[in-house]
Design an enzyme around this catalytic site. Structure first.
Site, PDB file in Angstrom:
ATOM      1  N   ARG A  30       0.859  -1.191   0.000  1.00  0.00           N
ATOM      2  CA  ARG A  30       0.000   0.000   0.000  1.00  0.00           C
ATOM      3  C   ARG A  30       0.889   1.233   0.000  1.00  0.00           C
ATOM      4  O   ARG A  30       1.815   1.327   0.813  1.00  0.00           O
ATOM      5  CB  ARG A  30      -0.903  -0.023   1.235  1.00  0.00           C
ATOM      6  CG  ARG A  30      -2.060   0.939   1.157  1.00  0.00           C
ATOM      7  CD  ARG A  30      -2.910   0.875   2.416  1.00  0.00           C
ATOM      8  NE  ARG A  30      -3.563  -0.402   2.641  1.00  0.00           N
ATOM      9  CZ  ARG A  30      -4.646  -0.828   2.006  1.00  0.00           C
ATOM     10  NH1 ARG A  30      -5.214  -0.077   1.085  1.00  0.00           N
ATOM     11  NH2 ARG A  30      -5.183  -1.996   2.294  1.00  0.00           N
ATOM     12  N   ASP A  31       0.657   2.163  -0.924  1.00  0.00           N
ATOM     13  CA  ASP A  31       1.510   3.354  -1.010  1.00  0.00           C
ATOM     14  C   ASP A  31       1.348   4.200   0.251  1.00  0.00           C
ATOM     15  O   ASP A  31       0.236   4.424   0.729  1.00  0.00           O
ATOM     16  CB  ASP A  31       1.178   4.178  -2.260  1.00  0.00           C
ATOM     17  CG  ASP A  31       2.316   5.124  -2.622  1.00  0.00           C
ATOM     18  OD1 ASP A  31       2.990   4.876  -3.637  1.00  0.00           O
ATOM     19  OD2 ASP A  31       2.540   6.105  -1.877  1.00  0.00           O
ATOM     20  N   ILE A  32       2.472   4.700   0.762  1.00  0.00           N
ATOM     21  CA  ILE A  32       2.458   5.467   2.002  1.00  0.00           C
ATOM     22  C   ILE A  32       1.824   6.850   1.815  1.00  0.00           C
ATOM     23  O   ILE A  32       1.372   7.457   2.780  1.00  0.00           O
ATOM     24  CB  ILE A  32       3.905   5.593   2.550  1.00  0.00           C
ATOM     25  CG1 ILE A  32       3.907   5.921   4.024  1.00  0.00           C
ATOM     26  CG2 ILE A  32       4.709   6.620   1.765  1.00  0.00           C
ATOM     27  CD1 ILE A  32       5.284   5.818   4.672  1.00  0.00           C
ATOM     28  N   ASN A  88       6.133   5.356 -13.515  1.00  0.00           N
ATOM     29  CA  ASN A  88       6.997   6.520 -13.676  1.00  0.00           C
ATOM     30  C   ASN A  88       8.367   6.010 -14.103  1.00  0.00           C
ATOM     31  O   ASN A  88       8.908   5.070 -13.506  1.00  0.00           O
ATOM     32  CB  ASN A  88       7.103   7.290 -12.362  1.00  0.00           C
ATOM     33  CG  ASN A  88       5.787   7.945 -11.988  1.00  0.00           C
ATOM     34  OD1 ASN A  88       5.020   8.337 -12.863  1.00  0.00           O
ATOM     35  ND2 ASN A  88       5.516   8.041 -10.708  1.00  0.00           N
ATOM     36  N   VAL A  97      11.995   5.859  -6.825  1.00  0.00           N
ATOM     37  CA  VAL A  97      12.527   4.572  -6.369  1.00  0.00           C
ATOM     38  C   VAL A  97      12.905   3.773  -7.615  1.00  0.00           C
ATOM     39  O   VAL A  97      12.030   3.456  -8.448  1.00  0.00           O
ATOM     40  CB  VAL A  97      11.497   3.803  -5.518  1.00  0.00           C
ATOM     41  CG1 VAL A  97      12.077   2.465  -5.065  1.00  0.00           C
ATOM     42  CG2 VAL A  97      11.060   4.627  -4.302  1.00  0.00           C
ATOM     43  N   HIS A 101       8.359  -0.613 -10.336  1.00  0.00           N
ATOM     44  CA  HIS A 101       7.090  -0.827  -9.634  1.00  0.00           C
ATOM     45  C   HIS A 101       5.969  -0.205 -10.441  1.00  0.00           C
ATOM     46  O   HIS A 101       6.165   0.808 -11.116  1.00  0.00           O
ATOM     47  CB  HIS A 101       7.123  -0.217  -8.224  1.00  0.00           C
ATOM     48  CG  HIS A 101       7.518   1.228  -8.209  1.00  0.00           C
ATOM     49  ND1 HIS A 101       8.834   1.622  -8.335  1.00  0.00           N
ATOM     50  CD2 HIS A 101       6.786   2.359  -8.114  1.00  0.00           C
ATOM     51  CE1 HIS A 101       8.887   2.948  -8.309  1.00  0.00           C
ATOM     52  NE2 HIS A 101       7.664   3.420  -8.181  1.00  0.00           N
ATOM     53  N   HIS A 103       2.224   1.549 -10.227  1.00  0.00           N
ATOM     54  CA  HIS A 103       1.206   2.158  -9.378  1.00  0.00           C
ATOM     55  C   HIS A 103      -0.161   1.716  -9.890  1.00  0.00           C
ATOM     56  O   HIS A 103      -0.481   1.919 -11.068  1.00  0.00           O
ATOM     57  CB  HIS A 103       1.253   3.686  -9.479  1.00  0.00           C
ATOM     58  CG  HIS A 103       2.518   4.308  -8.980  1.00  0.00           C
ATOM     59  ND1 HIS A 103       2.609   4.915  -7.748  1.00  0.00           N
ATOM     60  CD2 HIS A 103       3.742   4.434  -9.552  1.00  0.00           C
ATOM     61  CE1 HIS A 103       3.840   5.409  -7.583  1.00  0.00           C
ATOM     62  NE2 HIS A 103       4.549   5.127  -8.666  1.00  0.00           N
TER      63      HIS A 103
HETATM   64  P1  5GP Z   1       7.849   6.609  -7.844  1.00  0.00           P
HETATM   65  O1  5GP Z   1       7.876   8.053  -7.441  1.00  0.00           O
HETATM   66  O2  5GP Z   1       9.247   6.018  -7.843  1.00  0.00           O
HETATM   67  O3  5GP Z   1       7.085   6.305  -9.079  1.00  0.00           O
HETATM   68  O4  5GP Z   1       7.026   5.888  -6.708  1.00  0.00           O
HETATM   69  C1  5GP Z   1       7.527   5.613  -5.442  1.00  0.00           C
HETATM   70  C2  5GP Z   1       6.341   5.456  -4.543  1.00  0.00           C
HETATM   71  O5  5GP Z   1       6.778   4.826  -3.364  1.00  0.00           O
HETATM   72  C3  5GP Z   1       5.699   6.787  -4.145  1.00  0.00           C
HETATM   73  O6  5GP Z   1       4.326   6.813  -4.534  1.00  0.00           O
HETATM   74  C4  5GP Z   1       5.870   6.830  -2.638  1.00  0.00           C
HETATM   75  O7  5GP Z   1       4.750   7.391  -1.959  1.00  0.00           O
HETATM   76  C5  5GP Z   1       6.070   5.372  -2.282  1.00  0.00           C
HETATM   77  N1  5GP Z   1       6.901   5.199  -1.108  1.00  0.00           N
HETATM   78  C6  5GP Z   1       8.096   5.805  -0.847  1.00  0.00           C
HETATM   79  N2  5GP Z   1       8.580   5.414   0.340  1.00  0.00           N
HETATM   80  C7  5GP Z   1       7.651   4.547   0.854  1.00  0.00           C
HETATM   81  C8  5GP Z   1       7.587   3.809   2.080  1.00  0.00           C
HETATM   82  O8  5GP Z   1       8.461   3.865   2.938  1.00  0.00           O
HETATM   83  N3  5GP Z   1       6.478   3.017   2.248  1.00  0.00           N
HETATM   84  C9  5GP Z   1       5.501   2.909   1.316  1.00  0.00           C
HETATM   85  N4  5GP Z   1       4.470   2.109   1.590  1.00  0.00           N
HETATM   86  N5  5GP Z   1       5.532   3.593   0.141  1.00  0.00           N
HETATM   87  C10 5GP Z   1       6.597   4.404  -0.071  1.00  0.00           C
END
Ligand code: 5GP
Length: 116
Positions: A30-32, A88, A97, A101, A103
């Site tokens: 689950r996204d934080i 992304n 990250v 992954h 979304h």
């Molecule tokens: P990106 O920006 O790389 O496409 O997505 C990274 C996602 O990881 C973001 O939506 C962010 O909210 C999520 N995220 C980053 N750190 C954490 C964490 O510690 N826990 C969780 N559950 N999600 C995280």
């Protein structure tokens, strides 16, 4: 060897996180910082691929598994099962990250959402 990604650290129990499901090759977190009523991340257990372009070239069946799991999640968490799938790709596109992954976003999207 490089440090594990934040997602791998969550999966290993080194930092907290809400893991909803695991298959042989992927897990669901689950996204934080949710940007929609349903905002889940489908993540390969392997950190081998940094983004979806590398993944598609290197292991298309793993990409297909991520899409299948995303569809299952949407069917369970979003009525009527419709969703957006966002990868992304690169920092200028908002990737933070570098462990590939997907979304899974469903429901009314908030302003400034990843998917808009
Ligand atoms: P990106 O920006 O790389 O496409 O997505 C990274 C996602 O990881 C973001 O939506 C962010 O909210 C999520 N995220 C980053 N750190 C954490 C964490 O510690 N826990 C969780 N559950 N999600 C995280």
């Amino acid at each position: 060897m490089a440090d594990s990604s934040i997602f791998s650290k969550i999966r290993a129990g080194e930092i907290p996180g809400d893991i909803l499901r695991e298959t042989e090759r992927v897990f669901v977190l689950r996204d934080i910082a949710p940007q929609a009523p349903v905002h889940l991340l489908v993540i390969p257990k392997s950190e081998q691929y940094r983004n979806v372009v590398e993944l598609a070239a290197g292991d298309p069946s793993l990409l297909a598994e991520m899409v299948r799991v995303a569809g299952e999640l949407a069917a369970e968490h979003a009525a009527p099962g419709d969703f957006r799938l966002v990868f992304n790709t690169g920092p200028d596109a908002g990737q933070t990250v570098f462990h590939v992954h997907a979304h899974v976003l469903a429901g009314a999207l908030t302003e400034g959402s990843l998917a808009n």
